[in-house]
Motif scaffolding. Structure first.
Motif, short mmCIF file in Angstrom:
data_model
loop_
_atom_site.label_atom_id
_atom_site.label_comp_id
_atom_site.label_asym_id
_atom_site.label_seq_id
_atom_site.Cartn_x
_atom_site.Cartn_y
_atom_site.Cartn_z
N UNK A 1 0.83 -1.21 0.00
CA UNK A 1 0.00 0.00 0.00
C UNK A 1 0.86 1.26 0.00
N UNK A 2 2.03 1.19 0.60
CA UNK A 2 2.90 2.36 0.63
C UNK A 2 3.56 2.64 -0.71
N UNK A 3 3.38 1.77 -1.71
CA UNK A 3 3.91 1.98 -3.05
C UNK A 3 2.92 2.67 -3.98
N UNK A 4 1.68 2.84 -3.55
CA UNK A 4 0.63 3.34 -4.45
C UNK A 4 0.99 4.67 -5.07
N UNK A 5 1.46 5.63 -4.31
CA UNK A 5 1.79 6.95 -4.86
C UNK A 5 2.85 6.84 -5.96
N UNK A 6 3.87 6.03 -5.73
CA UNK A 6 4.93 5.85 -6.74
C UNK A 6 4.38 5.16 -7.98
N UNK A 7 3.50 4.19 -7.80
CA UNK A 7 2.92 3.48 -8.94
C UNK A 7 2.06 4.43 -9.77
N UNK A 8 1.27 5.25 -9.11
CA UNK A 8 0.42 6.22 -9.82
C UNK A 8 1.29 7.22 -10.56
N UNK A 9 2.38 7.65 -9.94
CA UNK A 9 3.29 8.58 -10.60
C UNK A 9 3.84 7.98 -11.89
N UNK A 10 4.17 6.68 -11.87
CA UNK A 10 4.64 6.02 -13.09
C UNK A 10 3.54 5.95 -14.14
N UNK A 11 2.32 5.64 -13.73
CA UNK A 11 1.20 5.57 -14.66
C UNK A 11 0.91 6.93 -15.30
N UNK A 71 -5.89 4.00 -3.87
CA UNK A 71 -5.70 3.21 -2.64
C UNK A 71 -6.82 2.19 -2.48
N UNK A 72 -8.05 2.60 -2.80
CA UNK A 72 -9.18 1.66 -2.74
C UNK A 72 -9.02 0.55 -3.78
N UNK A 73 -8.60 0.93 -4.99
CA UNK A 73 -8.38 -0.07 -6.04
C UNK A 73 -7.25 -1.02 -5.65
N UNK A 75 6.17 -4.24 -8.17
CA UNK A 75 7.00 -3.08 -8.46
C UNK A 75 8.44 -3.55 -8.64
N UNK A 76 9.14 -2.82 -9.48
CA UNK A 76 10.58 -2.97 -9.61
C UNK A 76 11.18 -1.96 -8.64
N UNK A 77 11.96 -2.47 -7.69
CA UNK A 77 12.50 -1.65 -6.59
C UNK A 77 14.01 -1.54 -6.74
#
Length: 155
Positions: free
Chosen positions: A17-27, A45-47, A61-63
């Motif tokens: 869940x703490x990766x959501x902001x970074x994932x959205x930024x990539x999208x 976050x709900x999705x 995610x690729x970290x």
């Protein structure tokens, strides 16, 4: 899923869940995504919670040393066609612009095929916007075939 090394110190891991902001930024970090994605993280976050709770879906995610530099979703779809085959659907593939060219996207997609095979899928598929011509060349270089025409209906 355990961490999977992609090379160059980058690992593929299950998203949290703490990766959501970074994932959205990539999208959002391309011409098409910039017009689709929003700054409000609540719906993402709900999705994420819904996707993460369903074992048929896997967000990864690729970290790179604590920085998210890639993401994708792998979904498993049972079906009656192809003799009741299980298929895997790849969605939302993104690699940060700053790290493109290092082979991360290729490694991520090879992992998808391996994971799909491991879970018994007989086919891995993805869709890509017709305007993403660079992505089309990338997928074709990896052996993916543009075998179908896709249709969508906005609701």
């Amino acid at each position: 899923m355990s961490e999977h090394p992609l090379g160059d110190g980058v690992v593929l891991r299950r998203a949290g869940a703490d990766d959501v902001a970074a994932m959205v930024a990539l999208l959002a970090d391309d011409v098409l995504g910039a017009g689709r994605e929003t700054a409000d993280l609540a719906p993402y976050e709900a999705a994420f919670a819904a996707v993460d709770a369903d074992p048929a879906h896997l967000l990864v995610v690729a970290d790179d040393g604590g920085t998210v530099v890639g993401t994708l979703q792998l979904t498993f779809l049972p079906g009656l066609s192809r003799g009741g085959a299980l298929r895997a659907q790849v969605e939302g593939v993104r690699v940060a612009a700053a790290v493109r060219g290092r082979g991360l996207g290729e490694a991520m997609l090879r992992w998808c095929a391996d994971e799909a095979r491991r879970r018994g899928a007989t086919l891995v598929q993805l869709t890509t916007d017709k305007r993403r011509t660079d992505a089309h060349r990338f997928y074709e270089r990896l052996g993916w075939v543009a075998s179908h025409e896709g249709f969508k209906l906005e609701l």
